[in-house]
Design a protein around this motif. Structure first.
Motif, PDB file in Angstrom:
ATOM      1  N   PRO A   1       0.797  -1.228   0.000  1.00 17.16           N
ATOM      2  CA  PRO A   1       0.000   0.000   0.000  1.00 17.16           C
ATOM      3  C   PRO A   1       0.833   1.284   0.000  1.00 17.16           C
ATOM      4  N   SER A   2       2.074   1.228   0.504  1.00 20.06           N
ATOM      5  CA  SER A   2       2.838   2.452   0.744  1.00 20.06           C
ATOM      6  C   SER A   2       1.977   3.394   1.577  1.00 20.06           C
ATOM      7  N   GLY A   3       2.125   4.706   1.428  1.00 20.44           N
ATOM      8  CA  GLY A   3       1.337   5.630   2.240  1.00 20.44           C
ATOM      9  C   GLY A   3       2.056   5.973   3.539  1.00 20.44           C
ATOM     10  N   ALA A   4       1.486   6.944   4.265  1.00 22.40           N
ATOM     11  CA  ALA A   4       2.118   7.445   5.491  1.00 22.40           C
ATOM     12  C   ALA A   4       2.317   6.302   6.489  1.00 22.40           C
ATOM     13  N   MET A   5       3.519   6.201   7.026  1.00 22.87           N
ATOM     14  CA  MET A   5       3.823   5.148   8.000  1.00 22.87           C
ATOM     15  C   MET A   5       3.015   5.367   9.275  1.00 22.87           C
ATOM     16  N   ASP A   6       2.893   6.618   9.693  1.00 27.80           N
ATOM     17  CA  ASP A   6       2.065   6.958  10.858  1.00 27.80           C
ATOM     18  C   ASP A   6       0.790   7.593  10.315  1.00 27.80           C
ATOM     19  N   GLN A   7      -0.227   6.757  10.117  1.00 28.68           N
ATOM     20  CA  GLN A   7      -1.472   7.232   9.499  1.00 28.68           C
ATOM     21  C   GLN A   7      -2.196   8.230  10.396  1.00 28.68           C
ATOM     22  N   TYR A   8      -2.048   8.070  11.703  1.00 27.24           N
ATOM     23  CA  TYR A   8      -2.710   8.989  12.638  1.00 27.24           C
ATOM     24  C   TYR A   8      -2.161  10.405  12.457  1.00 27.24           C
ATOM     25  N   ALA A   9      -0.829  10.510  12.524  1.00 22.09           N
ATOM     26  CA  ALA A   9      -0.214  11.845  12.408  1.00 22.09           C
ATOM     27  C   ALA A   9      -0.514  12.457  11.034  1.00 22.09           C
ATOM     28  N   HIS A  10      -0.482  11.630   9.992  1.00 20.48           N
ATOM     29  CA  HIS A  10      -0.787  12.109   8.638  1.00 20.48           C
ATOM     30  C   HIS A  10      -2.224  12.637   8.564  1.00 20.48           C
ATOM     31  N   THR A  11      -3.156  11.858   9.118  1.00 20.98           N
ATOM     32  CA  THR A  11      -4.571  12.222   9.045  1.00 20.98           C
ATOM     33  C   THR A  11      -4.845  13.510   9.809  1.00 20.98           C
ATOM     34  N   VAL A  12      -4.277  13.593  11.024  1.00 22.36           N
ATOM     35  CA  VAL A  12      -4.499  14.793  11.830  1.00 22.36           C
ATOM     36  C   VAL A  12      -3.894  16.021  11.134  1.00 22.36           C
ATOM     37  N   ALA A  13      -2.713  15.845  10.555  1.00 22.64           N
ATOM     38  CA  ALA A  13      -2.074  16.968   9.837  1.00 22.64           C
ATOM     39  C   ALA A  13      -3.019  17.505   8.769  1.00 22.64           C
ATOM     40  N   ASN A  14      -3.680  16.607   8.066  1.00 24.25           N
ATOM     41  CA  ASN A  14      -4.625  17.037   7.032  1.00 24.25           C
ATOM     42  C   ASN A  14      -5.833  17.748   7.631  1.00 24.25           C
ATOM     43  N   TYR A  15      -6.409  17.178   8.698  1.00 26.78           N
ATOM     44  CA  TYR A  15      -7.601  17.789   9.305  1.00 26.78           C
ATOM     45  C   TYR A  15      -7.301  19.217   9.768  1.00 26.78           C
ATOM     46  N   VAL A  16      -6.114  19.408  10.338  1.00 25.39           N
ATOM     47  CA  VAL A  16      -5.763  20.727  10.902  1.00 25.39           C
ATOM     48  C   VAL A  16      -5.815  21.818   9.821  1.00 25.39           C
ATOM     49  N   VAL A  17      -5.465  21.461   8.577  1.00 19.85           N
ATOM     50  CA  VAL A  17      -5.483  22.486   7.525  1.00 19.85           C
ATOM     51  C   VAL A  17      -6.744  22.408   6.661  1.00 19.85           C
ATOM     52  N   GLY A  18      -7.730  21.613   7.122  1.00 21.35           N
ATOM     53  CA  GLY A  18      -9.016  21.569   6.416  1.00 21.35           C
ATOM     54  C   GLY A  18      -9.076  20.579   5.266  1.00 21.35           C
ATOM     55  N   ASN A  19      -8.047  19.725   5.139  1.00 25.32           N
ATOM     56  CA  ASN A  19      -8.060  18.712   4.063  1.00 25.32           C
ATOM     57  C   ASN A  19      -8.805  17.460   4.493  1.00 25.32           C
ATOM     58  N   ASP A  20      -9.192  16.643   3.510  1.00 22.68           N
ATOM     59  CA  ASP A  20      -9.593  15.263   3.793  1.00 22.68           C
ATOM     60  C   ASP A  20      -8.340  14.454   4.103  1.00 22.68           C
ATOM     61  N   GLU A  21      -8.568  13.275   4.719  1.00 26.39           N
ATOM     62  CA  GLU A  21      -7.404  12.475   5.121  1.00 26.39           C
ATOM     63  C   GLU A  21      -6.586  11.970   3.941  1.00 26.39           C
ATOM     64  N   ASP A  22      -7.189  11.901   2.757  1.00 25.79           N
ATOM     65  CA  ASP A  22      -6.437  11.321   1.649  1.00 25.79           C
ATOM     66  C   ASP A  22      -5.602  12.332   0.856  1.00 25.79           C
TER      67      ASP A  22
ATOM     68  N   ILE B   1      -3.353   0.266  14.923  1.00 23.45           N
ATOM     69  CA  ILE B   1      -2.989   1.476  15.673  1.00 23.45           C
ATOM     70  C   ILE B   1      -1.527   1.453  16.086  1.00 23.45           C
ATOM     71  N   ASP B   2      -1.056   0.301  16.518  1.00 25.15           N
ATOM     72  CA  ASP B   2       0.332   0.250  16.972  1.00 25.15           C
ATOM     73  C   ASP B   2       1.338   0.232  15.821  1.00 25.15           C
ATOM     74  N   ARG B   3       0.851   0.002  14.583  1.00 22.93           N
ATOM     75  CA  ARG B   3       1.755   0.191  13.437  1.00 22.93           C
ATOM     76  C   ARG B   3       2.167   1.667  13.375  1.00 22.93           C
ATOM     77  N   ASP B   4       1.226   2.560  13.708  1.00 24.72           N
ATOM     78  CA  ASP B   4       1.555   3.988  13.738  1.00 24.72           C
ATOM     79  C   ASP B   4       2.619   4.268  14.801  1.00 24.72           C
ATOM     80  N   MET B   5       2.468   3.653  15.977  1.00 26.60           N
ATOM     81  CA  MET B   5       3.445   3.858  17.055  1.00 26.60           C
ATOM     82  C   MET B   5       4.814   3.313  16.643  1.00 26.60           C
ATOM     83  N   LEU B   6       4.787   2.165  15.965  1.00 25.77           N
ATOM     84  CA  LEU B   6       6.030   1.539  15.519  1.00 25.77           C
ATOM     85  C   LEU B   6       6.765   2.436  14.511  1.00 25.77           C
ATOM     86  N   ALA B   7       5.982   3.168  13.714  1.00 27.16           N
ATOM     87  CA  ALA B   7       6.579   4.074  12.733  1.00 27.16           C
ATOM     88  C   ALA B   7       7.375   5.173  13.434  1.00 27.16           C
ATOM     89  N   GLN B   8       7.106   5.356  14.729  1.00 28.76           N
ATOM     90  CA  GLN B   8       7.803   6.395  15.512  1.00 28.76           C
ATOM     91  C   GLN B   8       8.846   5.799  16.453  1.00 28.76           C
TER      92      GLN B   8
END
Lengths: 323, 299
Positions: free
Chosen positions: A28-49, A279-286
Motif C-alpha cells: 500500500p505504501s502511504g504514510a507510515m504513521d497514518q494517525y499523524a498524517h490524518t491529523v495533519a490534514n484535518y488541521v489544515v481543512g483537508n480530507d485524510e487522503d 494502531i500500533d503500526r503507527d506507534m512503531l513508525a515512531q
C-alpha cells in the motif's frame, strides 16, 4: 509551488495508501504513521487522503513560492518559519517567499507536513504515495532532492490559522516500547515455550528499520519453532512455509523477526507469527533504531476496540477543525 | 512412477486474524494444485460478490489473504462467509482460459553467479553453487540434467507478489517428479533483476533487484514488470503474469539472451503467448499428455 532547498534525511510524498493491487504484489505504501498524517490534514481543512510530506529523523528546508496554510504533526523536528519557531499540531500561515525548516527529531522518527489543498503530484493507480522500490508515485517515485518543486492543490478555505490539536490528542513518542500484536497466522509453528520467549523478549530495533520493514535483534528464533516433518513445497528449514501472503504489520520470522511495514514485500516463505494492530503500526513508525520493544498479545476484540476508539478520536478532531 | 496428479484432500483449513484488519486463510500447509485452484476459485468468487469493506483480495499458493475495513466488516462475519463459500466451490468445475507464455532463461548466467558468490556465508552449502547444490539434493547426477528437468515441463503461476510482478510457478508434474530446495539460511540483501530462483517447490523471477532468499538458477532476458508500460504486452497492466497463467521455461544460450535483451530494451519485444482452456480434471488425469497440448499452443 514548494521548492526543496534541502531534502532532509529521507522525505517522501505520502497519502493514505495505494489499495486494490496487493494481488499483483503492490504494497500500500502511504504514510507510515497514518494517525499523524490524518491529523495533519484535518488541521489544515483537508480530507485524510490529501498527500503530505513524510520526513524521517531529520527534516527538509522548504521555500514556499505561494501563500499557504500548513501544519506539522508527528515527531517534533522543531519547525521554523524564516528561522522563528512555529508550533507543532497547529495551522500556520506561510507567505510566498517564506522558508520552512526542520531539525533533527529527538523523540519519534517521522514528521508530517500538510498543506491546505494537499501536495498535488500526479496519482499513480489512484494514489500519490511514493513507492521507491519500483519508482512510482510521489515526486518521480523517489525521496525528495534539492531543487525539486512540488505543486500544491487548491485549498478549500476550511483552514483556520492558529487552530491547534488538543494536547490530549497528541501522542507521546517517548513512550512507545510496548507494541500490541494479535498472535496468529502461522504461530501454530511455535512451541508454547517459544511463544512465551517471543512475547517475553525485549527486542532491539536494528539499523535495518525503514518503510519496508523493522528488523529486530534478540535471541535465536529457530529454537522457538516446533520440530516437524516439513510439508511439501515449504522447504526444509523449520521457519519455512509454503509461500503465502503477508499482512502489513505481520511479523516475519526470517533469521530474526522482521515487522513488515507499508512498503514491504506482500508475501514470501518465512512463517509469520502475528500481526501488529493497525494502531500500533503507527506507534512503531515512531520507534527509533536501537530502541527496545516488547510485544503484548491482545485478542482481536481488544484490537478492534482500540481501533474503533481511535477512529472516534479522529472523527472528533475532524469535526473540531470543520467548525 | 505415477502418471497422474494425486488429488489432495484439504481437510482442515485455518482461518486466522491478521491484526484487526486482515483475515488469512491457510487452505493447506502443503502445496498442491488442489489447494491452489481452490484459493483461486474462492478469491475470484469473493471479488465477484463485492462484499462491503473488502479492500484487498490476494490469492496465494495454498492460502489467501483479505484486507478489510474493520469499521465496515467484523472479521468473524467475514470468516463465516468464507466457510460457507468453501462449501459451494467445486474446483473440477472451475475452468479458465490460461495464457501459455514462452519464458526464455539463460541458466548458470554470469550475473546471478557473481551475486551468489558474495553470499555463500548465508547458504546451506558454501562450497557449491546454488545449481550444484540443488541438483545434488534432488538426486540428479549433473547440473545439466537438473536444468533439463526444470525446463522440461511447463509451470503454472500459482501466486504473484513479494514485489510487483513476481510470479511463483509450480511445475505441472506429479509430486515425486517435483524439485524441492530450501531457501537461503538468511536472505540475501541483493539479487539481480530478472534472476530466476527456486525455493520450496517454486520457481520465481525477481522483477527488480533487491533482497531475496531463493536459490539462484539463471536469468531471463524478458521482463515480468514494466512500470512505464512500454512493451506492447504491458498495455493493460504494468505486470505480466497473472495467477492461472502457464510459463514454459526454455533454456537459451548467451547469444539468444543478448538478442532478446536488445529487443526488450528497444521496447519492441513481443512475448510468444498462446491460450488454452484449462480444465483441472483433464490435467489431473494425464499431466504429461496435457502438457504436450499446452506447449503445442506456442508457435
Amino acid at each position: 509551488m514548494i521548492e526543496v532547498l534541502e531534502p532532509g534525511l529521507s522525505t517522501t510524498v505520502q497519502d493514505t495508501g495505494r489499495y486494490g493491487h496487493y494481488h499483483i504484489g503492490m504494497p500500500p505504501s502511504g504514510a507510515m504513521d497514518q494517525y499523524a498524517h490524518t491529523v495533519a490534514n484535518y488541521v489544515v481543512g483537508n480530507d485524510e487522503d490529501a498527500a503530505t510530506l513524510e520526513m524521517t529523523y531529520a527534516g527538509p528546508d522548504l521555500k514556499f513560492q505561494e501563500d499557504a496554510v500548513v501544519a506539522a504533526t508527528g515527531a517534533d523536528m522543531e519547525p521554523k518559519r524564516n528561522g522563528e519557531p512555529i508550533p507543532m499540531w497547529t495551522a500556520v500561515q506561510v507567505e510566498a517567499g517564506d522558508v520552512l525548516s526542520f531539525e533533527f527529531a529527538t523523540e519519534g522518527v517521522r514528521s508530517y507536513l500538510s498543506v491546505a489543498g494537499g501536495i498535488d503530484v500526479p496519482e499513480v493507480m489512484e494514489s500519490r504515495s511514493t513507492y521507491t522500490l519500483i519508482g512510482i508515485g510521489g515526486h518521480e517515485g523517489r525521496d525528495l532532492e534539492e531543487g525539486d518543486e512540488l505543486p500544491v492543490g487548491s485549498a478549500n478555505g476550511n483552514a483556520t490559522v492558529g487552530a491547534a490539536v488538543d494536547d490530549g490528542h497528541v501522542p507521546d513518542y517517548a513512550n512507545n516500547d510496548t507494541i500490541s500484536v494479535v498472535m496468529g497466522l502461522c504461530d501454530y509453528r511455535l512451541t508454547d515455550e517459544g511463544r512465551e520467549e517471543f512475547l517475553g523478549t525485549q527486542w532491539k530495533i536494528s539499523d535495518e528499520a525503514d518503510r519496508v520493514g523493522c528488523r529486530l535483534t534478540g535471541p535465536d528464533i529457530e529454537g522457538m519453532f516446533e520440530e516437524r516433518e516439513q510439508p511439501f513445497g515449504a522447504g526444509p528449514d523449520p521457519t519455512n512455509v509454503v509461500d503465502l501472503g503477508y499482512p502489513v504489520g505481520s511479523i516475519q520470522m526470517a533469521g530474526q523477526p522482521i515487522i513488515l511495514m507499508r512498503d514491504a514485500v506482500t508475501g514470501g516463505g518465512y512463517a509469520t507469527v502475528g500481526t501488529v494492530t493497525s494502531i500500533d503500526r503507527d506507534m512503531l513508525a515512531q520507534a527509533r533504531t536501537h530502541n527496545e520493544i516488547t510485544f503484548e498479545a491482545v485478542d482481536v476484540e481488544e484490537a478492534l476496540e482500540a481501533r474503533a476508539s481511535q477512529d472516534e478520536q479522529l472523527e472528533l478532531i475532524r469535526a473540531t477543525f470543520l467548525e | 512412477m505415477t502418471n497422474s496428479i494425486q488429488r489432495q484432500e484439504l481437510s482442515s483449513p485455518r482461518y486466522e486474524y491478521g491484526g484487526d484488519d486482515h483475515v488469512f486463510v491457510e487452505l493447506s500447509e502443503e502445496m498442491s494444485f488442489d489447494a491452489n485452484f481452490e484459493a483461486q476459485a474462492i478469491t475470484q468468487e469473493i471479488r465477484e460478490r463485492d462484499l462491503p469493506g473488502i479492500i484487498e483480495v490476494a490469492p496465494a499458493n495454498a492460502s489467501y489473504l483479505l484486507h478489510f475495513d474493520p469499521g465496515e466488516l467484523h472479521p468473524d462475519d467475514l470468516i463465516e462467509e468464507l466457510k460457507a463459500l468453501r462449501e459451494e466451490i467445486d474446483i473440477t468445475e472451475y475452468t479458465w482460459e490460461a495464457r501459455v507464455i514462452d519464458f526464455p532463461v539463460l541458466y548458470d548466467d554470469p550475473w546471478t553467479h557473481e551475486v551468489m558468490m558474495k553470499f555463500r556465508d548465508r547458504h546451506q552449502d558454501p562450497d557449491s553453487t546454488d545449481l550444484e547444490y540443488s541438483a545434488r539434493i534432488n538426486g540428479f547426477d549433473s547440473v545439466d540434467e537438473f536444468i533439463d528437468a526444470h525446463s522440461g515441463a511447463p509451470q503454472m503461476v500459482t501466486m504473484v507478489g513479494f514485489v510487483p510482478g513476481l510470479p511463483w510457478t509450480f511445475q505441472m508434474v506429479p509430486r515425486e517428479q517435483q524439485i524441492e530446495v530450501p531457501k537461503y539460511v538468511q536472505p540475501r540483501t541483493e539479487t539481480p533483476g530478472r534472476a530466476v530462483g527456486y525455493g520450496g517447490a517454486f520457481t520465481a523471477t525477481y522483477p527488480v533487484k533487491g533482497a531475496g532468499g531463493y536459490q539462484l538458477f539463471g536469468r531471463t532476458p524478458v521482463e515480468v514488470l514494466d512500470v512505464d508500460q512500454e512493451l506492447p504486452d504491458f498495455q493493460d497492466s504494468m505486470v505480466l503474469p497473472n495467477p492461472g497463467d502457464i510459463l514454459n521455461y526454455r533454456r537459451i544460450d548467451r547469444e539468444e539472451y543478448d538478442a532478446i535483451r536488445e529487443e526488450v530494451e528497444a521496447g519492441t519485444y513481443e512475448y510468444n503467448i498462446g491460450t488454452i482452456d484449462f480444465r483441472p480434471e483433464e490435467f489431473f488425469e494425464d499431466p504429461q499428455g496435457y502438457n504436450e497440448r499446452i506447449t503445442e499452443v506456442l508457435d
